[in-house]
Write a protein that holds these residues in place. Sequence first.
Motif, PDB file in Angstrom:
ATOM      1  N   GLU A   1      28.272  25.886  70.540  1.00  0.00           N
ATOM      2  CA  GLU A   1      29.053  24.795  69.949  1.00  0.00           C
ATOM      3  C   GLU A   1      30.123  25.352  69.000  1.00  0.00           C
ATOM      4  OE1 GLU A   1      30.439  21.138  68.409  1.00  0.00           O
ATOM      5  OE2 GLU A   1      29.333  21.609  70.242  1.00  0.00           O
ATOM      6  N   ILE A   2      29.752  26.331  68.186  1.00  0.00           N
ATOM      7  CA  ILE A   2      30.693  26.931  67.237  1.00  0.00           C
ATOM      8  C   ILE A   2      31.823  27.635  67.984  1.00  0.00           C
ATOM      9  CG2 ILE A   2      30.950  28.701  65.455  1.00  0.00           C
ATOM     10  CD1 ILE A   2      28.010  28.036  64.663  1.00  0.00           C
ATOM     11  N   LEU A   3      31.492  28.395  69.024  1.00  0.00           N
ATOM     12  CA  LEU A   3      32.510  29.086  69.809  1.00  0.00           C
ATOM     13  C   LEU A   3      33.486  28.101  70.439  1.00  0.00           C
ATOM     14  CD1 LEU A   3      30.202  31.730  71.498  1.00  0.00           C
ATOM     15  CD2 LEU A   3      32.161  32.267  70.035  1.00  0.00           C
ATOM     16  N   TYR A   4      32.960  26.994  70.917  1.00  0.00           N
ATOM     17  CA  TYR A   4      33.823  25.952  71.497  1.00  0.00           C
ATOM     18  C   TYR A   4      34.797  25.407  70.456  1.00  0.00           C
ATOM     19  CZ  TYR A   4      35.095  21.219  72.923  1.00  0.00           C
ATOM     20  OH  TYR A   4      35.781  20.051  73.189  1.00  0.00           O
ATOM     21  N   GLN A   5      34.287  25.106  69.264  1.00  0.00           N
ATOM     22  CA  GLN A   5      35.146  24.568  68.211  1.00  0.00           C
ATOM     23  C   GLN A   5      36.179  25.598  67.745  1.00  0.00           C
ATOM     24  OE1 GLN A   5      35.370  21.569  67.507  1.00  0.00           O
ATOM     25  NE2 GLN A   5      33.424  20.615  68.026  1.00  0.00           N
ATOM     26  N   LEU A   6      35.790  26.857  67.679  1.00  0.00           N
ATOM     27  CA  LEU A   6      36.744  27.899  67.312  1.00  0.00           C
ATOM     28  C   LEU A   6      37.867  27.986  68.347  1.00  0.00           C
ATOM     29  CD1 LEU A   6      34.342  30.697  66.011  1.00  0.00           C
ATOM     30  CD2 LEU A   6      36.074  29.485  64.669  1.00  0.00           C
ATOM     31  N   GLY A   7      37.517  27.809  69.608  1.00  0.00           N
ATOM     32  CA  GLY A   7      38.537  27.767  70.651  1.00  0.00           C
ATOM     33  C   GLY A   7      39.514  26.621  70.438  1.00  0.00           C
ATOM     34  N   ASN A   8      38.990  25.472  70.037  1.00  0.00           N
ATOM     35  CA  ASN A   8      39.860  24.320  69.767  1.00  0.00           C
ATOM     36  C   ASN A   8      40.820  24.615  68.621  1.00  0.00           C
ATOM     37  OD1 ASN A   8      38.524  22.949  71.765  1.00  0.00           O
ATOM     38  ND2 ASN A   8      37.207  21.795  70.378  1.00  0.00           N
ATOM     39  N   PHE A   9      40.321  25.291  67.581  1.00  0.00           N
ATOM     40  CA  PHE A   9      41.182  25.645  66.452  1.00  0.00           C
ATOM     41  C   PHE A   9      42.299  26.592  66.890  1.00  0.00           C
ATOM     42  CE2 PHE A   9      37.725  24.394  63.382  1.00  0.00           C
ATOM     43  CZ  PHE A   9      38.479  23.457  62.719  1.00  0.00           C
ATOM     44  N   ARG A  10      41.948  27.566  67.728  1.00  0.00           N
ATOM     45  CA  ARG A  10      42.967  28.510  68.183  1.00  0.00           C
ATOM     46  C   ARG A  10      44.018  27.816  69.046  1.00  0.00           C
ATOM     47  NH1 ARG A  10      44.525  31.333  65.347  1.00  0.00           N
ATOM     48  NH2 ARG A  10      43.523  29.874  63.940  1.00  0.00           N
ATOM     49  N   LEU A  11      43.579  26.814  69.824  1.00  0.00           N
ATOM     50  CA  LEU A  11      44.529  26.054  70.633  1.00  0.00           C
ATOM     51  C   LEU A  11      45.489  25.280  69.733  1.00  0.00           C
ATOM     52  CD1 LEU A  11      45.432  25.144  73.458  1.00  0.00           C
ATOM     53  CD2 LEU A  11      43.846  23.217  73.227  1.00  0.00           C
ATOM     54  N   GLN A  12      44.957  24.662  68.678  1.00  0.00           N
ATOM     55  CA  GLN A  12      45.801  23.932  67.740  1.00  0.00           C
ATOM     56  C   GLN A  12      46.816  24.853  67.071  1.00  0.00           C
ATOM     57  OE1 GLN A  12      43.186  21.919  64.979  1.00  0.00           O
ATOM     58  NE2 GLN A  12      42.123  20.817  66.611  1.00  0.00           N
ATOM     59  N   ALA A  13      46.449  26.122  66.920  1.00  0.00           N
ATOM     60  CA  ALA A  13      47.352  27.094  66.307  1.00  0.00           C
ATOM     61  C   ALA A  13      48.347  27.655  67.321  1.00  0.00           C
ATOM     62  CB  ALA A  13      46.549  28.228  65.682  1.00  0.00           C
ATOM     63  N   GLY A  14      48.282  27.176  68.553  1.00  0.00           N
ATOM     64  CA  GLY A  14      49.206  27.634  69.585  1.00  0.00           C
ATOM     65  C   GLY A  14      48.806  28.921  70.265  1.00  0.00           C
ATOM     66  N   GLU A  15      47.565  29.350  70.088  1.00  0.00           N
ATOM     67  CA  GLU A  15      47.097  30.613  70.661  1.00  0.00           C
ATOM     68  C   GLU A  15      46.166  30.317  71.843  1.00  0.00           C
ATOM     69  OE1 GLU A  15      45.347  32.575  67.336  1.00  0.00           O
ATOM     70  OE2 GLU A  15      47.268  32.956  66.353  1.00  0.00           O
ATOM     71  N   ARG A  16      46.760  30.009  72.971  1.00  0.00           N
ATOM     72  CA  ARG A  16      45.987  29.610  74.148  1.00  0.00           C
ATOM     73  C   ARG A  16      45.096  30.736  74.660  1.00  0.00           C
ATOM     74  NH1 ARG A  16      49.489  26.109  78.383  1.00  0.00           N
ATOM     75  NH2 ARG A  16      47.591  26.585  79.560  1.00  0.00           N
ATOM     76  N   GLY A  17      45.571  31.967  74.563  1.00  0.00           N
ATOM     77  CA  GLY A  17      44.765  33.094  75.025  1.00  0.00           C
ATOM     78  C   GLY A  17      43.480  33.233  74.243  1.00  0.00           C
ATOM     79  N   GLN A  18      43.571  33.156  72.916  1.00  0.00           N
ATOM     80  CA  GLN A  18      42.368  33.251  72.086  1.00  0.00           C
ATOM     81  C   GLN A  18      41.466  32.050  72.306  1.00  0.00           C
ATOM     82  OE1 GLN A  18      42.712  34.237  67.960  1.00  0.00           O
ATOM     83  NE2 GLN A  18      44.406  35.659  68.292  1.00  0.00           N
ATOM     84  N   ALA A  19      42.081  30.881  72.495  1.00  0.00           N
ATOM     85  CA  ALA A  19      41.283  29.677  72.766  1.00  0.00           C
ATOM     86  C   ALA A  19      40.467  29.860  74.038  1.00  0.00           C
ATOM     87  CB  ALA A  19      42.195  28.461  72.894  1.00  0.00           C
ATOM     88  N   ALA A  20      41.109  30.378  75.075  1.00  0.00           N
ATOM     89  CA  ALA A  20      40.423  30.591  76.350  1.00  0.00           C
ATOM     90  C   ALA A  20      39.279  31.593  76.197  1.00  0.00           C
ATOM     91  CB  ALA A  20      41.418  31.081  77.398  1.00  0.00           C
ATOM     92  N   THR A  21      39.489  32.609  75.353  1.00  0.00           N
ATOM     93  CA  THR A  21      38.436  33.606  75.122  1.00  0.00           C
ATOM     94  C   THR A  21      37.217  32.977  74.453  1.00  0.00           C
ATOM     95  OG1 THR A  21      40.058  35.391  74.928  1.00  0.00           O
ATOM     96  CG2 THR A  21      37.881  35.782  73.970  1.00  0.00           C
ATOM     97  N   PHE A  22      37.452  32.182  73.420  1.00  0.00           N
ATOM     98  CA  PHE A  22      36.343  31.520  72.736  1.00  0.00           C
ATOM     99  C   PHE A  22      35.622  30.551  73.675  1.00  0.00           C
ATOM    100  CE2 PHE A  22      38.404  32.576  68.550  1.00  0.00           C
ATOM    101  CZ  PHE A  22      37.303  33.216  68.003  1.00  0.00           C
TER     102      PHE A  22
END
Length: 280
Positions: free
Chosen positions: A105-126
């Motif tokens: 659950e935490i990894l999923y939410q961290l991915g959402n935060f990275r997406l909001q920051a415009g970092e799609r690559g990091q979001a996909a990794t999380f």
Amino acid sequence: AETALRRALEIFLRLNPQSEETAAAAMVLGMNLVMQDDPVSARGLFREALARVKRKDGSLVASLTAGLAYAMMKKGDSAAAEVELQRALDLATQSSEKNYSGAAEILYQLGNFRLQAGERGQAATFWARAEETARREVDPGHPIIAYVLEARAQLLAKGTATEKEQSILLASDAVKILTERLGASEPLIAEAWGIRAEAEWSAGRLAAARSSFETQAHLEAANFTRQLVLKDETRYQKMLKSQTPTDVYLSFHWNAMPDDAASARLAFEAALQRNRTLQD
């Protein structure tokens, strides 16, 4: 539930303020407050529980820290929430009491935060880590897997024709996972049907999209009557905000199927319900 949880916490506080049972009661009450859109009270509760508890590591502390992050998210403090989520992830993964479900659950939410920051690559990794953790360590039908599939589907729906078709497949898999876990009539899967509808719409599959939107609207209507709160305007407005915006149904009707009676009815009923003319 809130009343009973507060009584339980009061009892535990009298018995032993620093016990894990007290911390667990505070965690459940805090998440209840988060779900009721009271992040300020929840944030204070989580902070007090973290300050009281004797152990400063372990899965319980990780869950309390994650709860604090979710309260911060609700409050709109994304930067602080992401910091707390990372701390919660470290606690969850380093503890001998592994909480893989919480870690996913935490990894999923961290991915959402990275997406909001415009970092799609990091979001996909999380998101990939969240899905892998849930599939390998918890359950291949865990809801978090469906949420990851939904997130990917929403991104692909904005891409090429091929990506839009992939988006439909991912969104359909998410609906399948949640339906098998929660049941076809569970209102909580309404959002999944909406994401599938958006994917089908983007790919030009209008009849399929209308059917998915109709399923979503039906589930939201069932949830509406179940949670209808009389003489409480604040909670009523919060409940309305949790539903799909009327503009989505209106836009689909006007822009996708302007001459279709079923899509017109869908838009009309959504508008009536959200203006408190139609309640069922």
